[in-house]
Design an enzyme around this catalytic site. Sequence first.
Site, PDB file in Angstrom:
ATOM      1  N   LYS A 283      -2.437   3.319  -4.080  1.00 56.88           N
ATOM      2  CA  LYS A 283      -1.427   3.149  -3.019  1.00 56.88           C
ATOM      3  C   LYS A 283      -0.767   4.501  -2.752  1.00 56.88           C
ATOM      4  O   LYS A 283      -0.481   5.256  -3.698  1.00 56.88           O
ATOM      5  CB  LYS A 283      -0.387   2.117  -3.463  1.00 56.88           C
ATOM      6  CG  LYS A 283       0.659   1.781  -2.394  1.00 56.88           C
ATOM      7  CD  LYS A 283       1.598   0.655  -2.851  1.00 56.88           C
ATOM      8  CE  LYS A 283       2.606   0.284  -1.775  1.00 56.88           C
ATOM      9  NZ  LYS A 283       3.534  -0.800  -2.199  1.00 56.88           N
TER      10      LYS A 283
ATOM     11  N   SER B 175       4.021  -4.810   1.023  1.00 56.36           N
ATOM     12  CA  SER B 175       3.730  -3.501   1.554  1.00 56.36           C
ATOM     13  C   SER B 175       2.406  -2.917   1.067  1.00 56.36           C
ATOM     14  O   SER B 175       1.906  -1.960   1.668  1.00 56.36           O
ATOM     15  CB  SER B 175       4.853  -2.530   1.174  1.00 56.36           C
ATOM     16  OG  SER B 175       4.922  -2.350  -0.229  1.00 56.36           O
TER      17      SER B 175
ATOM     18  N   SER C 181       5.512  -7.152  -2.969  1.00 56.14           N
ATOM     19  CA  SER C 181       4.504  -6.324  -2.295  1.00 56.14           C
ATOM     20  C   SER C 181       3.148  -6.204  -2.973  1.00 56.14           C
ATOM     21  O   SER C 181       2.221  -5.654  -2.379  1.00 56.14           O
ATOM     22  CB  SER C 181       5.046  -4.919  -2.065  1.00 56.14           C
ATOM     23  OG  SER C 181       5.869  -4.919  -0.934  1.00 56.14           O
TER      24      SER C 181
HETATM   25  N1  GLN Z   1       8.724  -7.344   1.813  1.00 55.93           N
HETATM   26  C1  GLN Z   1       9.794  -6.904   0.969  1.00 55.93           C
HETATM   27  C2  GLN Z   1      10.556  -5.814   1.679  1.00 55.93           C
HETATM   28  O1  GLN Z   1      10.289  -5.587   2.798  1.00 55.93           O
HETATM   29  C3  GLN Z   1       9.270  -6.429  -0.350  1.00 55.93           C
HETATM   30  C4  GLN Z   1       8.640  -5.109  -0.284  1.00 55.93           C
HETATM   31  C5  GLN Z   1       8.138  -4.621  -1.608  1.00 55.93           C
HETATM   32  O2  GLN Z   1       7.950  -5.400  -2.542  1.00 55.93           O
HETATM   33  N2  GLN Z   1       7.950  -3.329  -1.700  1.00 55.93           N
HETATM   34  O3  GLN Z   1      11.421  -5.204   1.157  1.00 55.93           O
END
Ligand code: GLN
Length: 486
Positions: free
Chosen positions: A76, A151, A175
């Site tokens: 990532k 994400s 995410s």
């Molecule tokens: N979807 C959540 C956010 O937008 C979690 C994102 C994540 O786990 N990095 O913050």
Amino acid sequence: MINTSIKQLSAALAAKKISSAELTQLYLDRIARLNPELNAYITLDEEKSLAQARAADERLANGDATGLTGIPIAQKDIFCAKGWLTTCGSKMLHNFVSPYDAHVIAQFNNAGAVTLGKTNMDEFAMGSSNETSHYGAVKNPWDTARVPGGSSGGSAAAVAARLCAAATGTDTGGSIRQPAALCGISGLKPTYGVVSRYGMIAFASSLDQAGPMARSAEDLALLLNVMAGFDERDSTSLQREKEDYARDLNKPLNGLRIGLPKEFFAEGMGSDVAQAVEAAIAEYKKLGAVIVDISLPNTKLSVPVYYVLAPAEASSNLSRFDGVRYGYRAPEYGDLADMYEKSRAQGFGAEVKRRIMIGTYVLSHGYYDAYYLQAQKIRRLIAQDFTEAFKQCDVIMGPTSPSTAFKLGEKGDDPVQMYLSDIYTIAVNLAGLPGMSIPCGFGANNMPVGLQIIGNYFDEARMLNVAHQYQLATGHHDCAPQNIGL
Ligand code: GLN
């Protein structure tokens, strides 16, 4: 070859059926063919990947290989990797070539794994659909009109499309688990503190945790063995005995107590998701598990609490991006303050700015007590719900996401709808618990559904056992998208 487990790949490398250089080239060719459509990778560097593969081949020849030596992994783009462009999905870091390796990257390098490239992600890991990336949305390999989740959507899509043997992700509010669910793969967020955050670009430091994304629980265990471990450069890294996360994979599940929180099976979950999750629970009963009805009464507060705490921490973490030391700097500006303002205004996308503003607001004098402090108190109550629940059960199960993958653009204009994608995952981060998602069938439009398994602190080995036994009994994790040339 590209459709086999890490264990099988490793055996093939050891038996010299294929070299790591050949295997890496195989993946690079697939990426060249499929990535222009899927946009799962942001950065590729064939020379670097192949050099690592050749070094792995030498290690394999010399007999000092590990189970991951020569295995091509996607990283990532939130992880700093020496000599690699590391953007975190943002224009702010469009030109940042990291001078050092994150702990996670170093662990993979030491094991002899090959970095295939850096995967696309929501900007600074803020999002649930990968649409906030400065580098364009990622497409779901099961249906390219749909999102892969976020994400870690690039990593999830890359694993699902067989553009890598496995990948890394990070999970602040879901995410790893949510994109794993939406792309039909397996993903694990470990207990907070098990994997070092050193060199992982910070979003909300008290919630961020890195973990593996792969095709099976067995693969996840091998990856976690490499990723986990104490690192003095992260003050929240936990000093614990090294464990083998694969040690319990083959234990039978007789008598396993599965807690089903009534709040997870209430309104909000799609009926197709409910059906697949219920079928998975039925399968677990066949495997000898017993069902316990539990309650996590503060579940509905997890999203509002998260959207106070995560932006608060983000507003502080992101203050370092000022155009001075590295990253984007506005081409034209007046004085120093103007340079900060223009660089940040031009370098950050809309979702990131929204979070910085919310975070700054809830931390400001006069609002701190009403929002930030209050949210911290409720965070504690949410964690206590789990402590109570784990007195009655060994693992908790439910859906990972309320729906299967939605269409690109469908939720883009409505942040609150987007935030609700993480309704089942966020509480786990607030409590610091480990959670995972495994494929459990298909819902509407033939899109994958994820089963979430939540464990008690440091119970990753048991969770992997629970997931692995299900994967031995069912074939869902072996399903791959059509039209990707397998
Ligand atoms: N979807 C959540 C956010 O937008 C979690 C994102 C994540 O786990 N990095 O913050």
